[in-house]
Design a protein around this motif. Structure first.
Motif, PDB file in Angstrom:
ATOM      1  N   LEU A   1       0.624  -1.157  -0.004  1.00 44.75           N
ATOM      2  CA  LEU A   1      -0.116   0.110   0.116  1.00 44.75           C
ATOM      3  C   LEU A   1       0.749   1.191   0.053  1.00 44.75           C
ATOM      4  N   VAL A   2       2.188   1.129   0.303  1.00 40.39           N
ATOM      5  CA  VAL A   2       2.866   2.662   0.369  1.00 40.39           C
ATOM      6  C   VAL A   2       2.973   3.178  -1.061  1.00 40.39           C
ATOM      7  N   LYS A   3       3.004   2.339  -2.075  1.00 39.79           N
ATOM      8  CA  LYS A   3       3.176   2.913  -3.384  1.00 39.79           C
ATOM      9  C   LYS A   3       1.935   4.081  -3.708  1.00 39.79           C
ATOM     10  N   LEU A   4       0.624   3.762  -3.013  1.00 34.38           N
ATOM     11  CA  LEU A   4      -0.502   4.575  -3.264  1.00 34.38           C
ATOM     12  C   LEU A   4      -0.173   6.225  -3.011  1.00 34.38           C
ATOM     13  N   ALA A   5       0.760   6.354  -2.056  1.00 33.86           N
ATOM     14  CA  ALA A   5       1.134   7.777  -2.044  1.00 33.86           C
ATOM     15  C   ALA A   5       1.618   8.282  -3.239  1.00 33.86           C
ATOM     16  N   ASP A   6       2.081   7.671  -4.039  1.00 31.77           N
ATOM     17  CA  ASP A   6       2.788   8.258  -5.643  1.00 31.77           C
ATOM     18  C   ASP A   6       1.376   8.735  -6.345  1.00 31.77           C
ATOM     19  N   THR A   7       0.114   8.236  -5.932  1.00 33.90           N
ATOM     20  CA  THR A   7      -1.020   8.493  -6.970  1.00 33.90           C
ATOM     21  C   THR A   7      -2.245   8.798  -6.307  1.00 33.90           C
ATOM     22  N   LEU A   8      -2.280   8.972  -4.890  1.00 34.04           N
ATOM     23  CA  LEU A   8      -3.373   9.360  -4.237  1.00 34.04           C
ATOM     24  C   LEU A   8      -3.060  10.762  -3.544  1.00 34.04           C
ATOM     25  N   PRO A   9      -4.062  11.794  -3.761  1.00 34.73           N
ATOM     26  CA  PRO A   9      -3.846  13.040  -3.535  1.00 34.73           C
ATOM     27  C   PRO A   9      -3.982  13.125  -1.867  1.00 34.73           C
ATOM     28  N   GLY A  10      -2.952  13.882  -1.189  1.00 33.56           N
ATOM     29  CA  GLY A  10      -2.897  14.086   0.039  1.00 33.56           C
ATOM     30  C   GLY A  10      -2.532  12.857   1.002  1.00 33.56           C
ATOM     31  N   LEU A  11      -2.127  11.793   0.335  1.00 36.02           N
ATOM     32  CA  LEU A  11      -1.714  10.515   0.958  1.00 36.02           C
ATOM     33  C   LEU A  11      -0.082  10.633   1.152  1.00 36.02           C
ATOM     34  N   ALA A  12       0.307  10.622   2.369  1.00 36.00           N
ATOM     35  CA  ALA A  12       1.743  10.465   3.007  1.00 36.00           C
ATOM     36  C   ALA A  12       2.123   9.129   3.707  1.00 36.00           C
ATOM     37  N   ASN A  13       3.087   8.472   3.669  1.00 36.51           N
ATOM     38  CA  ASN A  13       3.661   7.472   4.653  1.00 36.51           C
ATOM     39  C   ASN A  13       4.286   7.822   5.677  1.00 36.51           C
ATOM     40  N   ALA A  14       4.061   7.122   6.855  1.00 38.17           N
ATOM     41  CA  ALA A  14       4.955   7.463   7.871  1.00 38.17           C
ATOM     42  C   ALA A  14       5.079   6.149   8.819  1.00 38.17           C
ATOM     43  N   HIS A  15       5.885   6.010   9.797  1.00 36.19           N
ATOM     44  CA  HIS A  15       6.145   5.000  10.544  1.00 36.19           C
ATOM     45  C   HIS A  15       6.320   5.220  11.879  1.00 36.19           C
ATOM     46  N   LEU A  16       6.315   4.322  12.925  1.00 34.31           N
ATOM     47  CA  LEU A  16       6.734   4.512  14.234  1.00 34.31           C
ATOM     48  C   LEU A  16       8.251   4.104  14.303  1.00 34.31           C
ATOM     49  N   ALA A  17       9.016   4.701  14.949  1.00 35.65           N
ATOM     50  CA  ALA A  17      10.328   4.312  15.158  1.00 35.65           C
ATOM     51  C   ALA A  17      10.674   3.230  16.150  1.00 35.65           C
ATOM     52  N   VAL A  18      11.431   2.369  15.772  1.00 36.99           N
ATOM     53  CA  VAL A  18      11.524   1.086  16.794  1.00 36.99           C
ATOM     54  C   VAL A  18      13.093   0.914  17.094  1.00 36.99           C
ATOM     55  N   ASP A  19      13.304   0.297  18.094  1.00 36.54           N
ATOM     56  CA  ASP A  19      14.787  -0.187  18.711  1.00 36.54           C
ATOM     57  C   ASP A  19      14.301  -1.870  18.632  1.00 36.54           C
ATOM     58  N   SER A  20      15.146  -2.444  17.713  1.00 41.61           N
ATOM     59  CA  SER A  20      15.032  -3.875  17.690  1.00 41.61           C
ATOM     60  C   SER A  20      16.398  -4.571  17.874  1.00 41.61           C
ATOM     61  N   ASP A  21      16.253  -5.646  18.266  1.00 42.54           N
ATOM     62  CA  ASP A  21      17.604  -6.548  18.149  1.00 42.54           C
ATOM     63  C   ASP A  21      16.900  -7.942  17.659  1.00 42.54           C
ATOM     64  N   ALA A  22      17.197  -8.066  16.457  1.00 46.38           N
ATOM     65  CA  ALA A  22      16.920  -9.610  15.791  1.00 46.38           C
ATOM     66  C   ALA A  22      17.425 -10.849  16.422  1.00 46.38           C
ATOM     67  N   LYS A  23      18.627 -10.629  16.996  1.00 47.21           N
ATOM     68  CA  LYS A  23      19.231 -11.842  17.608  1.00 47.21           C
ATOM     69  C   LYS A  23      18.545 -12.058  19.022  1.00 47.21           C
ATOM     70  N   LYS A  24      18.344 -11.152  19.752  1.00 49.83           N
ATOM     71  CA  LYS A  24      17.584 -11.479  20.902  1.00 49.83           C
ATOM     72  C   LYS A  24      15.788 -11.543  20.769  1.00 49.83           C
ATOM     73  N   GLY A  25      15.293 -11.104  19.577  1.00 54.19           N
ATOM     74  CA  GLY A  25      13.880 -11.084  19.320  1.00 54.19           C
ATOM     75  C   GLY A  25      13.277 -10.082  20.021  1.00 54.19           C
ATOM     76  N   THR A  26      13.790  -9.024  20.265  1.00 57.88           N
ATOM     77  CA  THR A  26      13.336  -7.769  21.030  1.00 57.88           C
ATOM     78  C   THR A  26      12.874  -6.758  20.185  1.00 57.88           C
ATOM     79  N   LEU A  27      11.709  -6.141  20.582  1.00 56.64           N
ATOM     80  CA  LEU A  27      11.242  -4.884  20.025  1.00 56.64           C
ATOM     81  C   LEU A  27      10.772  -3.819  20.924  1.00 56.64           C
ATOM     82  N   ARG A  28      10.914  -2.912  20.684  1.00 52.02           N
ATOM     83  CA  ARG A  28      10.601  -1.594  21.432  1.00 52.02           C
ATOM     84  C   ARG A  28       9.920  -0.412  20.621  1.00 52.02           C
TER      85      ARG A  28
END
Length: 92
Positions: free
Chosen positions: A28-55
């Motif tokens: 769905l992120v590509k819709l921002a290229d074609t739909l008026p007023g649409l913008a993508n954003a995300h929440l920042a995370v701190d993750s450690d793949a080896k430990k399997g943790t996410l914050r």
């Protein structure tokens, strides 16, 4: 995905409302290229793949994310261990 896609189009084109639309569909992120007023954003995370943790850092950043944390969130939400382990297998 088709329902999410159609919903985004309807919100952007028909009612033009300010909306926070959370989804794990990277397609769905590509819709921002074609739909008026649409913008993508995300929440920042701190993750450690080896430990399997996410914050989640509670910081909204512009643009789409390059990572998916659905299985991490399922674990945090308390899904049974067997379901989470199988989800990791399916994802791999």
């Amino acid at each position: 995905i088709s329902v999410a896609w159609a919903t985004l189009e309807w919100i952007a084109r028909k009612i033009q409302a300010r909306t926070l639309f959370a989804t794990h569909y990277h397609e769905l992120v590509k819709l921002a290229d074609t739909l008026p007023g649409l913008a993508n954003a995300h929440l920042a995370v701190d993750s450690d793949a080896k430990k399997g943790t996410l914050r989640f850092l509670y910081e909204l950043r512009p643009g789409p994310t390059s990572d998916s944390f659905g299985v991490h969130v399922a674990k945090m939400a308390g899904l049974p261990k067997a379901v989470v382990e199988r989800a990791w297998q399916v994802l791999a």
